[in-house]
Scaffold this motif. Structure first.
Motif, PDB file in Angstrom:
ATOM      1  N   LEU A 284     -63.588  76.427 -41.727  1.00  0.00           N
ATOM      2  CA  LEU A 284     -62.703  77.255 -40.928  1.00  0.00           C
ATOM      3  C   LEU A 284     -62.172  78.364 -41.820  1.00  0.00           C
ATOM      4  CD1 LEU A 284     -60.723  74.362 -39.198  1.00  0.00           C
ATOM      5  CD2 LEU A 284     -62.791  75.501 -38.384  1.00  0.00           C
ATOM      6  N   SER A 285     -62.645  79.576 -41.612  1.00  0.00           N
ATOM      7  CA  SER A 285     -62.261  80.717 -42.435  1.00  0.00           C
ATOM      8  C   SER A 285     -60.920  81.262 -41.961  1.00  0.00           C
ATOM      9  CB  SER A 285     -63.326  81.810 -42.357  1.00  0.00           C
ATOM     10  OG  SER A 285     -62.940  82.915 -43.130  1.00  0.00           O
ATOM     11  N   LEU A 286     -59.962  81.328 -42.867  1.00  0.00           N
ATOM     12  CA  LEU A 286     -58.624  81.796 -42.540  1.00  0.00           C
ATOM     13  C   LEU A 286     -58.374  83.201 -43.071  1.00  0.00           C
ATOM     14  CD1 LEU A 286     -56.777  78.487 -43.511  1.00  0.00           C
ATOM     15  CD2 LEU A 286     -57.619  79.157 -41.267  1.00  0.00           C
ATOM     16  N   GLY A 287     -59.434  83.950 -43.333  1.00  0.00           N
ATOM     17  CA  GLY A 287     -59.298  85.311 -43.867  1.00  0.00           C
ATOM     18  C   GLY A 287     -58.731  85.300 -45.268  1.00  0.00           C
ATOM     19  N   THR A 288     -57.742  86.147 -45.533  1.00  0.00           N
ATOM     20  CA  THR A 288     -57.171  86.260 -46.873  1.00  0.00           C
ATOM     21  C   THR A 288     -56.347  85.037 -47.266  1.00  0.00           C
ATOM     22  OG1 THR A 288     -55.231  87.416 -46.007  1.00  0.00           O
ATOM     23  CG2 THR A 288     -57.092  88.779 -46.763  1.00  0.00           C
ATOM     24  N   LYS A 289     -56.028  84.187 -46.299  1.00  0.00           N
ATOM     25  CA  LYS A 289     -55.255  82.977 -46.589  1.00  0.00           C
ATOM     26  C   LYS A 289     -56.113  81.871 -47.182  1.00  0.00           C
ATOM     27  CE  LYS A 289     -51.882  83.783 -42.961  1.00  0.00           C
ATOM     28  NZ  LYS A 289     -51.306  83.270 -41.722  1.00  0.00           N
ATOM     29  N   GLY A 290     -57.427  81.982 -47.045  1.00  0.00           N
ATOM     30  CA  GLY A 290     -58.302  80.960 -47.602  1.00  0.00           C
ATOM     31  C   GLY A 290     -59.171  80.321 -46.546  1.00  0.00           C
ATOM     32  N   ALA A 291     -59.377  79.022 -46.698  1.00  0.00           N
ATOM     33  CA  ALA A 291     -60.261  78.306 -45.779  1.00  0.00           C
ATOM     34  C   ALA A 291     -59.833  76.855 -45.677  1.00  0.00           C
ATOM     35  CB  ALA A 291     -61.707  78.394 -46.253  1.00  0.00           C
ATOM     36  N   GLN A 292     -60.284  76.233 -44.614  1.00  0.00           N
ATOM     37  CA  GLN A 292     -60.052  74.812 -44.377  1.00  0.00           C
ATOM     38  C   GLN A 292     -61.409  74.154 -44.191  1.00  0.00           C
ATOM     39  OE1 GLN A 292     -56.839  73.213 -43.305  1.00  0.00           O
ATOM     40  NE2 GLN A 292     -57.868  71.252 -43.210  1.00  0.00           N
ATOM     41  N   LEU A 293     -61.631  73.073 -44.891  1.00  0.00           N
ATOM     42  CA  LEU A 293     -62.824  72.250 -44.688  1.00  0.00           C
ATOM     43  C   LEU A 293     -62.405  71.062 -43.841  1.00  0.00           C
ATOM     44  CD1 LEU A 293     -64.689  72.003 -48.103  1.00  0.00           C
ATOM     45  CD2 LEU A 293     -65.674  72.644 -45.911  1.00  0.00           C
ATOM     46  N   LEU A 294     -63.163  70.789 -42.802  1.00  0.00           N
ATOM     47  CA  LEU A 294     -62.870  69.683 -41.908  1.00  0.00           C
ATOM     48  C   LEU A 294     -64.088  68.768 -41.842  1.00  0.00           C
ATOM     49  CD1 LEU A 294     -61.190  68.238 -39.728  1.00  0.00           C
ATOM     50  CD2 LEU A 294     -62.028  69.930 -38.091  1.00  0.00           C
ATOM     51  N   TYR A 295     -63.865  67.499 -42.088  1.00  0.00           N
ATOM     52  CA  TYR A 295     -64.918  66.494 -42.036  1.00  0.00           C
ATOM     53  C   TYR A 295     -64.607  65.543 -40.881  1.00  0.00           C
ATOM     54  CZ  TYR A 295     -65.700  68.042 -46.838  1.00  0.00           C
ATOM     55  OH  TYR A 295     -65.935  68.791 -47.952  1.00  0.00           O
ATOM     56  N   ILE A 296     -65.569  65.343 -39.998  1.00  0.00           N
ATOM     57  CA  ILE A 296     -65.382  64.411 -38.891  1.00  0.00           C
ATOM     58  C   ILE A 296     -66.416  63.295 -39.027  1.00  0.00           C
ATOM     59  CG2 ILE A 296     -65.361  64.082 -36.396  1.00  0.00           C
ATOM     60  CD1 ILE A 296     -64.581  67.012 -36.119  1.00  0.00           C
ATOM     61  N   PHE A 297     -65.913  62.063 -39.045  1.00  0.00           N
ATOM     62  CA  PHE A 297     -66.757  60.888 -39.192  1.00  0.00           C
ATOM     63  C   PHE A 297     -66.838  60.137 -37.871  1.00  0.00           C
ATOM     64  CE2 PHE A 297     -65.248  61.898 -43.392  1.00  0.00           C
ATOM     65  CZ  PHE A 297     -66.360  61.688 -44.199  1.00  0.00           C
ATOM     66  N   ASP A 298     -67.903  59.372 -37.720  1.00  0.00           N
ATOM     67  CA  ASP A 298     -68.110  58.568 -36.523  1.00  0.00           C
ATOM     68  C   ASP A 298     -67.307  57.277 -36.630  1.00  0.00           C
ATOM     69  OD1 ASP A 298     -69.025  57.280 -34.266  1.00  0.00           O
ATOM     70  OD2 ASP A 298     -71.153  57.416 -34.798  1.00  0.00           O
ATOM     71  N   GLY A 299     -66.331  57.129 -35.752  1.00  0.00           N
ATOM     72  CA  GLY A 299     -65.541  55.907 -35.729  1.00  0.00           C
ATOM     73  C   GLY A 299     -66.139  54.846 -34.825  1.00  0.00           C
ATOM     74  N   GLY A 300     -67.138  55.236 -34.033  1.00  0.00           N
ATOM     75  CA  GLY A 300     -67.808  54.284 -33.162  1.00  0.00           C
ATOM     76  C   GLY A 300     -66.962  53.899 -31.957  1.00  0.00           C
ATOM     77  N   VAL A 301     -67.326  52.775 -31.365  1.00  0.00           N
ATOM     78  CA  VAL A 301     -66.633  52.260 -30.195  1.00  0.00           C
ATOM     79  C   VAL A 301     -65.620  51.219 -30.668  1.00  0.00           C
ATOM     80  CG1 VAL A 301     -66.884  51.018 -28.010  1.00  0.00           C
ATOM     81  CG2 VAL A 301     -68.646  52.661 -28.732  1.00  0.00           C
ATOM     82  N   LEU A 302     -64.368  51.432 -30.297  1.00  0.00           N
ATOM     83  CA  LEU A 302     -63.317  50.495 -30.693  1.00  0.00           C
ATOM     84  C   LEU A 302     -63.438  49.195 -29.903  1.00  0.00           C
ATOM     85  CD1 LEU A 302     -60.215  52.870 -30.864  1.00  0.00           C
ATOM     86  CD2 LEU A 302     -61.475  51.873 -32.784  1.00  0.00           C
ATOM     87  N   SER A 303     -63.184  48.101 -30.590  1.00  0.00           N
ATOM     88  CA  SER A 303     -63.143  46.812 -29.917  1.00  0.00           C
ATOM     89  C   SER A 303     -61.867  46.748 -29.074  1.00  0.00           C
ATOM     90  CB  SER A 303     -63.130  45.675 -30.946  1.00  0.00           C
ATOM     91  OG  SER A 303     -61.897  45.687 -31.655  1.00  0.00           O
ATOM     92  N   ALA A 304     -61.849  45.814 -28.132  1.00  0.00           N
ATOM     93  CA  ALA A 304     -60.645  45.621 -27.315  1.00  0.00           C
ATOM     94  C   ALA A 304     -59.457  45.248 -28.207  1.00  0.00           C
ATOM     95  CB  ALA A 304     -60.891  44.534 -26.276  1.00  0.00           C
ATOM     96  N   GLU A 305     -59.715  44.508 -29.267  1.00  0.00           N
ATOM     97  CA  GLU A 305     -58.650  44.117 -30.196  1.00  0.00           C
ATOM     98  C   GLU A 305     -58.089  45.333 -30.919  1.00  0.00           C
ATOM     99  OE1 GLU A 305     -61.737  42.635 -30.207  1.00  0.00           O
ATOM    100  OE2 GLU A 305     -61.137  40.829 -29.137  1.00  0.00           O
ATOM    101  N   ASP A 306     -58.975  46.226 -31.384  1.00  0.00           N
ATOM    102  CA  ASP A 306     -58.504  47.445 -32.061  1.00  0.00           C
ATOM    103  C   ASP A 306     -57.715  48.328 -31.098  1.00  0.00           C
ATOM    104  OD1 ASP A 306     -59.287  47.055 -34.712  1.00  0.00           O
ATOM    105  OD2 ASP A 306     -61.305  47.834 -34.350  1.00  0.00           O
ATOM    106  N   GLU A 307     -58.211  48.476 -29.873  1.00  0.00           N
ATOM    107  CA  GLU A 307     -57.479  49.281 -28.889  1.00  0.00           C
ATOM    108  C   GLU A 307     -56.078  48.724 -28.663  1.00  0.00           C
ATOM    109  OE1 GLU A 307     -59.088  50.864 -25.192  1.00  0.00           O
ATOM    110  OE2 GLU A 307     -61.070  50.222 -25.909  1.00  0.00           O
TER     111      GLU A 307
END
Length: 153
Positions: free
Chosen positions: A77-100
């Motif tokens: 994500l380019s923020l111009g003169t302010k710099g940049a942001q790196l964003l990493y998105i990982f697969d969390g999968g399907v939550l179990s009923a217990e996790d929900e």
């Protein structure tokens, strides 16, 4: 003549979770105007990896520790003169009923959570600059690949 300030680079990591009905988990930060995925900043100075940050942030923000899977998206994500942001998105999968059932929000940062149809997000729910990143994460997960996205703000 003033000395130019160096641009900064920040990194964040998040996880994309689903329930058994195929809806995606999003959270409502108290400090932002839009909903987001559970996640947060990578503690680069402490040697934290994006993966470790995603695991830590999920535990801190929603109180669960499900297995976090592969990297879906790296976004610049380019923020111009302010710099940049790196964003990493990982697969969390399907939550179990217990996790929900065990989801417990970090009240100092989040006001609520919900599951929503991944391709039917309400307009304005997500920051406009992250729409492309969201779509790339959904495609990467369904097509078993990793995606790179570059967005200029």
């Amino acid at each position: 003549m003033s000395t130019p300030r160096p641009a900064t680079l920040n990194a964040s990591a998040a996880a994309l979770f689903f329930n058994n009905e195929g809806s995606a988990l999003i959270v409502n930060p108290t400090y932002k105007d839009h909903w987001n995925l559970p996640g947060g900043g990578v503690e680069i100075g402490l040697g934290e990896t994006p993966y470790d940050a995603a695991v830590r942030e999920v535990r801190e923000e929603i109180g669960i520790t499900p297995p976090i899977g592969r990297l879906l998206v790296t976004a610049w994500l380019s923020l111009g003169t302010k710099g940049a942001q790196l964003l990493y998105i990982f697969d969390g999968g399907v939550l179990s009923a217990e996790d929900e059932a065990a989801i417990t929000l970090q009240e100092s940062e989040l006001s609520e959570y919900r599951f929503c149809p991944p391709h039917g997000l309400e307009p304005g729910l997500m920051p406009p600059h992250l729409t492309e990143v969201w779509q790339a994460a959904l495609a990467a997960r369904s097509e078993c690949r990793t995606e790179f996205v570059s967005v200029r703000l």
